[in-house]
Design a protein around this motif. Structure first.
Motif, mmCIF file in Angstrom:
data_model
loop_
_atom_site.group_PDB
_atom_site.id
_atom_site.type_symbol
_atom_site.label_atom_id
_atom_site.label_comp_id
_atom_site.label_asym_id
_atom_site.label_seq_id
_atom_site.Cartn_x
_atom_site.Cartn_y
_atom_site.Cartn_z
ATOM 1 N N GLU A 183 1.404 -0.964 0.009
ATOM 2 C CA GLU A 183 0.626 -0.074 0.008
ATOM 3 C C GLU A 183 0.791 1.361 0.114
ATOM 4 O OE1 GLU A 183 -3.605 -2.305 2.275
ATOM 5 O OE2 GLU A 183 -2.148 -0.283 3.118
ATOM 6 N N ALA A 184 2.024 1.572 0.508
ATOM 7 C CA ALA A 184 2.613 2.367 0.763
ATOM 8 C C ALA A 184 3.667 2.314 -0.657
ATOM 9 C CB ALA A 184 4.266 2.029 2.323
ATOM 10 N N ALA A 185 3.947 1.778 -1.244
ATOM 11 C CA ALA A 185 4.096 1.653 -2.380
ATOM 12 C C ALA A 185 4.305 2.262 -3.429
ATOM 13 C CB ALA A 185 5.405 0.314 -2.570
ATOM 14 N N ASP A 186 2.163 2.201 -3.285
ATOM 15 C CA ASP A 186 1.692 2.425 -4.671
ATOM 16 C C ASP A 186 1.325 3.930 -4.691
ATOM 17 O OD1 ASP A 186 1.141 0.436 -5.801
ATOM 18 O OD2 ASP A 186 -0.955 -0.523 -4.563
ATOM 19 N N ASP A 187 1.620 4.176 -2.725
ATOM 20 C CA ASP A 187 1.124 5.899 -2.223
ATOM 21 C C ASP A 187 1.995 6.769 -2.955
ATOM 22 O OD1 ASP A 187 -0.326 7.304 -2.012
ATOM 23 O OD2 ASP A 187 0.176 6.814 0.846
ATOM 24 N N ASP A 221 13.589 4.676 -5.753
ATOM 25 C CA ASP A 221 13.700 3.749 -5.513
ATOM 26 C C ASP A 221 12.583 2.943 -4.085
ATOM 27 O OD1 ASP A 221 14.203 1.203 -5.533
ATOM 28 O OD2 ASP A 221 16.059 0.567 -5.617
ATOM 29 N N VAL A 222 11.865 2.544 -4.653
ATOM 30 C CA VAL A 222 10.163 3.152 -4.112
ATOM 31 C C VAL A 222 10.513 1.059 -3.136
ATOM 32 C CG1 VAL A 222 7.984 2.912 -3.459
ATOM 33 C CG2 VAL A 222 8.390 4.192 -5.782
ATOM 34 N N ALA A 223 11.020 0.733 -3.732
ATOM 35 C CA ALA A 223 11.340 -0.658 -2.793
ATOM 36 C C ALA A 223 12.474 -0.581 -1.794
ATOM 37 C CB ALA A 223 11.282 -2.131 -4.220
ATOM 38 N N ALA A 224 13.403 -0.170 -2.434
ATOM 39 C CA ALA A 224 14.393 -0.236 -1.541
ATOM 40 C C ALA A 224 13.925 0.612 -0.408
ATOM 41 C CB ALA A 224 15.791 0.184 -1.996
ATOM 42 N N THR A 225 13.596 2.488 -0.415
ATOM 43 C CA THR A 225 13.278 3.240 0.310
ATOM 44 C C THR A 225 12.417 2.349 0.931
ATOM 45 O OG1 THR A 225 13.264 4.476 -0.587
ATOM 46 C CG2 THR A 225 11.592 5.127 0.647
ATOM 47 N N ARG A 247 8.667 9.075 12.796
ATOM 48 C CA ARG A 247 10.379 8.853 11.029
ATOM 49 C C ARG A 247 10.188 9.125 10.363
ATOM 50 N NH1 ARG A 247 12.463 3.488 10.170
ATOM 51 N NH2 ARG A 247 14.897 3.816 8.983
ATOM 52 N N GLU A 248 11.361 10.212 10.172
ATOM 53 C CA GLU A 248 11.652 10.724 8.299
ATOM 54 C C GLU A 248 12.221 9.511 7.573
ATOM 55 O OE1 GLU A 248 11.071 12.330 5.060
ATOM 56 O OE2 GLU A 248 9.675 12.667 6.808
ATOM 57 N N ILE A 249 11.865 8.873 6.979
ATOM 58 C CA ILE A 249 12.362 7.753 6.129
ATOM 59 C C ILE A 249 13.662 8.646 4.662
ATOM 60 C CG2 ILE A 249 12.910 5.869 4.778
ATOM 61 C CD1 ILE A 249 11.100 4.759 6.582
ATOM 62 N N ARG A 250 14.792 8.102 4.548
ATOM 63 C CA ARG A 250 16.082 8.871 4.087
ATOM 64 C C ARG A 250 15.347 7.919 2.349
ATOM 65 N NH1 ARG A 250 21.709 10.886 3.483
ATOM 66 N NH2 ARG A 250 22.117 11.600 1.613
ATOM 67 N N PRO A 251 14.878 8.705 1.281
ATOM 68 C CA PRO A 251 14.266 8.241 0.066
ATOM 69 C C PRO A 251 15.533 7.194 -0.224
ATOM 70 C CG PRO A 251 14.370 10.946 -0.373
ATOM 71 C CD PRO A 251 14.646 10.650 1.125
ATOM 72 N N VAL A 252 15.622 6.268 -0.957
ATOM 73 C CA VAL A 252 16.521 5.923 -1.857
ATOM 74 C C VAL A 252 16.810 6.272 -3.346
ATOM 75 C CG1 VAL A 252 17.962 3.915 -2.588
ATOM 76 C CG2 VAL A 252 17.002 3.875 -0.242
ATOM 77 N N ILE A 253 18.030 6.227 -3.463
ATOM 78 C CA ILE A 253 17.765 7.055 -5.201
ATOM 79 C C ILE A 253 18.519 6.260 -6.121
ATOM 80 C CG2 ILE A 253 18.063 8.958 -6.537
ATOM 81 C CD1 ILE A 253 17.257 10.257 -4.310
ATOM 82 N N SER A 254 17.991 5.775 -6.981
ATOM 83 C CA SER A 254 18.221 5.164 -7.989
ATOM 84 C C SER A 254 18.696 5.707 -9.611
ATOM 85 C CB SER A 254 17.533 4.144 -8.837
ATOM 86 O OG SER A 254 16.094 4.939 -9.357
ATOM 87 N N VAL A 255 20.240 4.966 -9.624
ATOM 88 C CA VAL A 255 21.489 6.158 -11.077
ATOM 89 C C VAL A 255 21.545 5.224 -11.598
ATOM 90 C CG1 VAL A 255 23.073 7.585 -10.782
ATOM 91 C CG2 VAL A 255 21.656 7.983 -8.792
ATOM 92 N N HIS A 256 21.730 5.323 -12.527
ATOM 93 C CA HIS A 256 22.682 5.217 -13.773
ATOM 94 C C HIS A 256 23.479 5.799 -14.766
ATOM 95 C CE1 HIS A 256 23.079 2.370 -17.330
ATOM 96 N NE2 HIS A 256 22.489 1.999 -17.158
ATOM 97 N N ARG A 257 24.475 5.319 -13.757
ATOM 98 C CA ARG A 257 26.269 5.921 -13.629
ATOM 99 C C ARG A 257 25.911 6.450 -15.367
ATOM 100 N NH1 ARG A 257 26.801 8.078 -8.834
ATOM 101 N NH2 ARG A 257 25.869 6.047 -7.476
#
Length: 693
Positions: A183-187, A221-225, A247-257
């Protein structure tokens, strides 16, 4: 004391102090029988005897008052020392008169002398309240109660929160508390859609640029976050945090170098940088051309890429970019000096000989393999003898410096049954190209133009083991073009295919079509008339058909995702050729050059059939390549013209237009690079010859 009135001086006979009647019988003594009679009591002492005149009974008649059967106490020792005694009633006085009363009872014999004590009534003990509980016990009860309440206060919300994200958990301001991860991923995807696609602003001085995060390979990266959010049974600290602060969760960024680096080059460097240039001398055919130095301005692309990644999904979406001055080391004076040297270098051919066979290295071959590289403040010449010898060997039909049966051979591949098969390497003889390169530079600087070739023996340059590790595994691209039968153009396409077939391009190498084909003459298998060509203002010579081969190779390389270094489209669009992806070549210029920028070797397979030319590239696939277009612009048309009678050669007209083709490279579904090929085709008027009457 009962002896209070007695003298304090001890009696001379201690046993005289106790009368015999006061001695009780021993408990274990045999009571008297009926025939025995109680001995008469001794006469009572006088009430006030004279001091020292007391009668002393016989020691034989005195008994110990405590120890039965023993003698009386010593004289002067009273039985009171064993405790007070109850006085026995005095023995009855025997009278001569008979008494009507019954005889008195016998005296009570005590088994153990007990002192007579005066019983005093003690007051009853006061009624006291129960003693209060100790303070330690009370504290224990309070502590147990408090701990029980705390445990209850933890377990109740913990059971409610378990299995879901803790209340108060947020990501970029979006509250996802109390939800499952699905549910959180869709949100998050729905509510952060616009924020994850907001452009990043690049500031360089007063200039403002924008970078699209998707085009730069950036994303959330929603899943990793959500993996950082706790969904199990919470600890007491997590329950407390959820109920109080959140609690504030820091987002995980996906990067294609690679995509990010390409975006920095395309969107920022191309607009901000002023490309600097070192001084150099290059050859256009056999003509040396000066390249004068130029001061440039560049950016640190790696630093800018890191700053863009850091600024993504943060309030600070503006990235400042600072340019650095790029100063050349080669001066204009050094360029002019090198230019004079280069003119002398190609003024005449060089002859290579081993004493039996001689091969001429023409000026165009010298110019093709002669370059200049900066060393400090100087330009130093470099001659690629290895490539020059390989070209000469292919073009030489007679005796070569090394017998081909004894020559060393590098490992390569052949396509058999639709799969690459290793062609084994072998050691043998070869021309010493390192020594030859040094001798050529010396000759070009003013030495003798005849150079003796040295042949050495040694292992192949590319062994079987290295070839098998090169990654030639599968077909990564293929392109087919029509090749009509039975014309000089068809024969020349086949000749070019024979020269290029099975050519192995190692990682980092640049393939040059003119270098492989060389001058198009009969010695290389080409047919037809060699004519002068002018392509986009560059003059050369060529035979029909080589541009058809160049166009087919360009399309195969584009579809393989390899880097195009240099290609020149024709001035006029030829019918049947792929619009927007055409290549025109001539010798020595223009050329078709592409670089193997992959970590694997690339094998070129080229062959012709009765009606087609096919070029396939074999390596390890890296990208999914999509070709978009062509997108054509407005068409311009010229009216037909009439040629001069007698010398008129009719030719069809061609429309002019602009075409753009886009190549999109994807890796694992993500866009890595976009490259646009834009071609402007010139219109050509139709030539109509007047009719002859």
């Amino acid at each position: 004391m009962r002896n209070a009135g007695a003298s304090m001086d001890p009696p001379s006979d201690p046993f005289a102090a106790v009368p015999p009647s006061a001695v009780p019988p021993r408990p274990d003594s045999t009571p008297p029988t009926a025939d025995q009679s109680t001995p008469p009591a001794p006469p009572a002492p006088s009430a006030s005897p004279e001091k020292g005149t007391a009668s002393s009974p016989s020691p034989a008649g005195r008994k110990h008052p405590v120890r039965a059967g023993t003698a009386s106490l010593p004289r002067g020792v009273s039985a009171d020392i064993f405790g007070e005694r109850t006085p026995h009633p005095a023995a009855p006085v025997q009278t001569d008169r008979p008494s009507s009363l019954p005889p008195p009872p016998p005296p009570v014999v005590e088994p153990w002398p007990v002192a007579d004590r005066t019983v005093r009534e003690e007051p009853p003990p006061p009624v006291l309240d129960p003693l209060p509980e100790p303070k330690s016990a009370l504290f224990r009860y309070i502590l147990i109660g408090v701990l029980g309440m705390l445990l209850l206060a933890y377990l109740v919300p913990a059971f409610v929160m378990s299995g879901r994200i803790l209340p108060g958990t947020t990501v970029l301001g979006v509250d996802i508390g109390g939800q499952t991860r699905e549910e959180a991923a869709d949100d998050l995807r729905e509510r952060l859609y616009a924020q994850t696609r907001a452009p990043i602003i690049i500031r360089q001085g007063t200039r403002r640029l924008t970078v699209n995060p998707q085009d730069a390979g950036l994303g959330l990266d929603v899943a990793a976050t959500l993996a950082r959010a706790e969904t199990g049974f919470p600890s007491p600290a997590e329950v407390w945090s959820a109920l109080t602060s959140g609690r504030e969760i820091r987002p995980v960024i996906s990067v294609h170098r690679d995509t990010l680096a390409a975006a920095v080059s395309r969107e920022i460097a191309a607009a901000v940088e002023v490309k600097g240039r070192e001084g150099d001398v290059v050859f256009r055919g056999v003509t040396p051309v000066p390249v004068y130095p130029r001061v440039g301005h560049r950016i640190d692309r790696e630093t800018v890429a890191r700053q863009i990644e850091k600024a993504y999904l943060t309030p600070e979406v503006t990235v400042p970019v600072v340019t650095q001055v790029d100063r050349p080391k080669i001066t204009r004076a050094e360029v002019r000096r090198t230019l004079d040297w280069a003119r002398q270098a190609v003024a005449a051919p060089i002859t290579l000989t081993d004493g039996v066979t001689s091969v001429e290295l023409p000026p165009d071959a010298i110019a093709g393999y002669l370059t200049f590289a900066p060393e400090g403040d100087d330009l130093r010449p470099r001659f690629d003898a290895r490539r020059a010898v390989a070209r000469l060997e292919r073009r030489t039909t007679g005796r070569w410096f090394v017998d081909r049966r004894e020559a060393a051979r590098d490992a390569t591949f052949a396509i058999v049954g639709g799969r690459p098969r290793l062609v084994h390497a072998r050691p043998g003889k070869r021309v010493d190209t390192d020594r030859l390169a040094a001798d050529v530079i010396e000759a070009l600087g003013g030495g003798s133009r005849t150079i003796r070739v040295v042949v050495t023996s040694g292992p192949p340059r590319l062994s079987d083991e290295d070839a098998l590790k090169a990654g030639v595994e599968e077909e990564i691209a293929r392109f087919t073009m029509a090749n009509a039968c039975c014309s000089p153009s068809t024969d020349n396409v086949a000749a070019a295919a024979r020269l290029v077939n099975h050519h192995l391009v190692m990682p980092g190498e640049t393939f040059s079509l003119n270098e492989v084909l060389g001058r198009r003459d009969a010695g290389s298998g080409f047919a037809g008339v060699i004519g002068t060509t002018v392509i986009r203002g560059e003059t050369g010579t060529d035979v029909p058909g080589t541009s058809v081969f160049a166009t087919a190779m360009l399309n195969a390389v584009v579809r393989a995702g390899l880097e195009i270094v240099d290609h020149t489209p024709p001035d006029v669009h030829e019918p049947g050729a792929p619009t927007g992806l055409e290549a025109a070549v001539s010798y020595p210029v223009p050329d078709l050059r592409w670089r193997n920028d992959s970590p694997h070797a690339v094998l070129v397979q080229a062959y012709t059939t009765e009606r087609a030319l096919r070029i396939a590239l074999w390596s390890t696939k890296r990208y999914e390549v999509e070709i978009q277009g062509p997108v054509t612009g407005a068409i311009t048309h010229l009216t037909a013209v009439t040629g001069t009678a007698g010398a008129c050669v009719p030719s069809p007209g061609r429309d002019g237009f602009t075409a753009q083709v886009t190549r999109v490279l994807r890796e694992n579904g993500a866009v890595v690079r976009r490259q646009e090929f834009r071609t402007v085709y010139e219109p050509r008027a139709e030539v109509v010859c007047p009719s002859v009457r």
